[in-house]
Design a protein around this motif. Sequence first.
Motif, short mmCIF file in Angstrom:
data_model
loop_
_atom_site.label_atom_id
_atom_site.label_comp_id
_atom_site.label_asym_id
_atom_site.label_seq_id
_atom_site.Cartn_x
_atom_site.Cartn_y
_atom_site.Cartn_z
N ASN A 197 0.83 -1.20 0.00
CA ASN A 197 0.00 0.00 0.00
C ASN A 197 0.88 1.26 0.00
OD1 ASN A 197 -1.76 2.09 0.53
ND2 ASN A 197 -2.65 1.17 2.37
N ARG B 142 0.03 4.13 0.46
CA ARG B 142 -0.52 5.08 1.42
C ARG B 142 -0.72 4.45 2.79
NH1 ARG B 142 -2.25 9.37 -1.75
NH2 ARG B 142 -1.74 8.91 -3.91
N ASN B 143 0.13 3.49 3.08
CA ASN B 143 0.09 2.81 4.36
C ASN B 143 0.39 3.80 5.48
OD1 ASN B 143 0.14 0.95 6.41
ND2 ASN B 143 1.98 -0.11 5.72
N PRO B 144 -0.47 3.90 6.50
CA PRO B 144 -0.21 4.84 7.59
C PRO B 144 0.97 4.42 8.46
CG PRO B 144 -2.13 3.50 8.08
CD PRO B 144 -1.76 3.22 6.65
N TRP C 41 -7.61 0.15 -7.61
CA TRP C 41 -6.69 1.08 -6.93
C TRP C 41 -6.39 2.29 -7.81
CZ3 TRP C 41 -4.89 0.98 -1.95
CH2 TRP C 41 -3.91 1.93 -1.64
N TRP D 246 -6.17 6.39 -7.34
CA TRP D 246 -4.87 7.07 -7.35
C TRP D 246 -4.11 6.67 -8.63
CZ3 TRP D 246 -5.97 4.71 -2.35
CH2 TRP D 246 -6.37 5.63 -1.38
N ASP E 266 -0.14 6.55 -8.63
CA ASP E 266 0.65 5.73 -7.71
C ASP E 266 1.52 4.73 -8.47
OD1 ASP E 266 -0.28 7.00 -5.51
OD2 ASP E 266 -1.39 5.30 -4.67
N ALA F 168 -11.15 7.04 -1.37
CA ALA F 168 -9.87 7.09 -0.67
C ALA F 168 -10.07 6.93 0.83
CB ALA F 168 -9.17 8.42 -0.98
N LEU G 138 -8.24 4.26 3.60
CA LEU G 138 -7.54 4.71 4.81
C LEU G 138 -8.20 4.15 6.07
CD1 LEU G 138 -6.94 8.46 3.89
CD2 LEU G 138 -5.20 6.69 4.13
N LEU H 143 -4.50 11.77 8.63
CA LEU H 143 -4.75 11.50 7.21
C LEU H 143 -6.24 11.29 6.94
CD1 LEU H 143 -1.88 9.03 6.16
CD2 LEU H 143 -2.35 11.27 5.15
N GLU I 211 -8.77 13.65 4.79
CA GLU I 211 -9.44 13.09 3.63
C GLU I 211 -10.95 13.32 3.72
OE1 GLU I 211 -10.08 11.58 0.09
OE2 GLU I 211 -8.05 11.72 0.91
#
Length: 303
Positions: A45, A47-49, A78, A82, A85, A124, A128, A152, A156
């Motif tokens: 990912n 956008r992995n936190p 996906w 994005w 990405d 999105a 998240l 985040l 969003e």
Amino acid sequence: MAARTGRIKLSELASSVGPSSSVDPQSRIDGVFRRDVPLLHLAANPRNPRRLQTDLDDLSSITDQQLQPLSVVSRDSWLRLWPDDAIGDAKYVVVNGCRRLAAAHHFGRPSLDVVIRDSLATSASTILEAAITENIARKNFDVMEEARAVDLLANELSSAAEAARRLKRTEGWVSQRRVLLRLHPDLQAVLVSGAMPVRVARELALLPTDAQTDTWRIGSAQAPGVKPTREPTHGAKPAPTGSPGNPPRKGRPRLTNHEVLARAVRRAGADAETLANVLFELLGEEGVATLTVLLDDRRTLPR
């Protein structure tokens, strides 16, 4: 009447499941299990936190068994969210299980089991939310990762209240996590190490950044078993362990950070209006809003 041939035209079949179909293409593949998907078909990912972690020893058993499949989203789903990405030639993007994917690469496992969950890719914020919800209960998801993840999601959704609702937390909890992002980077590291309580970190984060480390050094010098964030430079005299109005004295009770600050305010003789003006100047409008939430929380605590 024409006789039936029993054959189905491919053009008719295609039209029945195309964009005009009443069947949602994503729902048809949601929850589908795929065994032994090669690692080259899986992208972590973007956008992995969670930040990248090099210590994967706790997942070394993945070479022998995989206890839980990864949750993945198909490539097309996906990229609809994005398109820029970088996921290479991967067929799937891992939403939950990025550490297991990293461990498989590290320990030499060639493939992993996955569950395709394209329903996560409706927006999105749902991506998240899924990543945060799984990680937030994990012990190795540190408090600063948690703060960044919550921020985040709130950004969003353009709403801290909605983020709180999605995560099944209070607005106060969301505000308390987000305020940690104002903490000095050196103090963030201290917090993650466990040497600083979260409540102290929240209080320090409300101060100007350049005052946070000095305040922590004063408070930590008076707290047993806690090191200051910075050691004195070579040849310099060690910093005093007390403040001008609170010199160190044998047998004197040690003060917490907020007690040190409270004494400083009392010595200045600031009334409520003066203090409000100072706080607004230091924290800004958003900071004062966060402070208001924290004060409301304090007011509801049992005395």
